[in-house]
Design a protein around this motif. Structure first.
Motif, mmCIF file in Angstrom:
data_model
loop_
_atom_site.group_PDB
_atom_site.id
_atom_site.type_symbol
_atom_site.label_atom_id
_atom_site.label_comp_id
_atom_site.label_asym_id
_atom_site.label_seq_id
_atom_site.Cartn_x
_atom_site.Cartn_y
_atom_site.Cartn_z
ATOM 1 N N ILE A 202 0.840 -1.199 0.000
ATOM 2 C CA ILE A 202 0.000 0.000 0.000
ATOM 3 C C ILE A 202 0.870 1.242 0.000
ATOM 4 N N PHE A 206 1.548 4.071 -3.426
ATOM 5 C CA PHE A 206 1.303 5.511 -3.410
ATOM 6 C C PHE A 206 2.588 6.335 -3.452
ATOM 7 N N TYR A 209 4.024 7.494 -6.925
ATOM 8 C CA TYR A 209 3.568 8.698 -7.613
ATOM 9 C C TYR A 209 4.486 9.891 -7.349
ATOM 10 N N GLN A 226 4.450 -0.607 -8.941
ATOM 11 C CA GLN A 226 3.038 -0.535 -8.565
ATOM 12 C C GLN A 226 2.305 -1.811 -8.952
#
Length: 261
Positions: A202, A206, A209, A226
């Motif tokens: 998780i 993120f 990015y 990812q």
């Protein structure tokens, strides 16, 4: 930051921290196995397996990155360069060797303790990963996008501030290590796999990015890491659901903790 230890060119801080991380990973593996009073022959088998998994993990980390570099070079019509490594590729390689070794080469006594020894191994991996990412901070690699925010850092590879994604990851995984220590002390070692393979994907999904370094491509929509995070999270979630439904399944039984009470 500090790419060379004591300012000695060629004496790279990154590799020193990798070696330190491996040392503390193996030391932690030994200490936890001893804490849970695992038989010596079982410990010795899995120690050998974790060493082989580490070596293959480093090889896969390099090979996966070369695949991404090659795909990216072909798509963009530029020269291919054999450089870099990817953590997620190393995780895939290490896990593959660990599973194969445990399935086909482990003696029966070692197979009976596969799941809970795997949890101890994951704890060791988290320690090594924390040191490795600190090494990335020192080397200035695995950096993030440009930023003017207060948390931005300027590495020796840049003349401007970037998001220190490698530092954020080191802090995050370091916190997972602290949670892991709590689980060990509370005799709940069997939650370590779920802790890492659900929480880390998780976070990694993120934080990608905010990555600013070029790492090649694999499939559209997401970065290679990812996509690997999605797969890792899915498998771990399915295992967790199975564990919740049948917590007394022998494959999920822990050590005989009564001896440590």
């Amino acid at each position: 930051m500090y790419p060379y230890m004591f300012g000695i060119e060629g004496f790279e801080t990154y590799y020193v921290l990798i070696i330190i991380g491996v040392f503390f990973s193996l030391a932690a593996f030994r200490m936890v196995m001893k804490y849970y009073k695992v038989e010596v022959d079982v410990y010795e088998f899995y120690l050998k397996l974790i060493l082989v998994s580490m070596v293959v993990g480093f090889i896969f980390a390099f090979l996966f990155q070369q695949l991404y570099n090659l795909i990216d070079a072909l798509e963009k019509g530029r020269e291919y360069q054999a450089q870099g490594m990817t953590l997620m590729g190393g995780v895939v390689g290490g896990i593959t060797v660990w599973l194969i070794g445990s399935k086909f080469f482990a003696p029966e006594k070692a197979k009976a303790k596969f799941f809970h020894v795997t949890n101890v191994a994951i704890f060791s991996v988290m320690i090594g990963q924390t040191f490795g990412r600190i090494g990335c901070v020192m080397a200035g690699c695995c950096f993030g996008i440009d930023t003017d925010e207060w948390y931005g850092m300027t590495f020796h590879t840049h003349d401007h501030a970037v998001v220190p994604t490698q530092l954020f990851e080191a802090i995050f995984v370091g916190l997972l290590v602290l949670v892991g220590i709590y689980l060990i002390r509370k005799m709940k070692i069997n939650y370590m796999v779920f802790l890492y393979f659900i929480a880390y994907p998780i976070f990694r999904f993120f934080i990608e990015y905010f990555r600013g370094d070029e790492r090649g491509t694999f499939l559209p929509l997401f970065s290679p890491s990812q996509w690997q995070s999605v797969g890792m999270f899915a498998v771990a979630t399915l295992l967790l659901v199975r564990y919740i439904k049948n917590p007394f399944d022998t494959r999920f039984k822990g050590f005989d903790l009564a001896e440590n009470n």
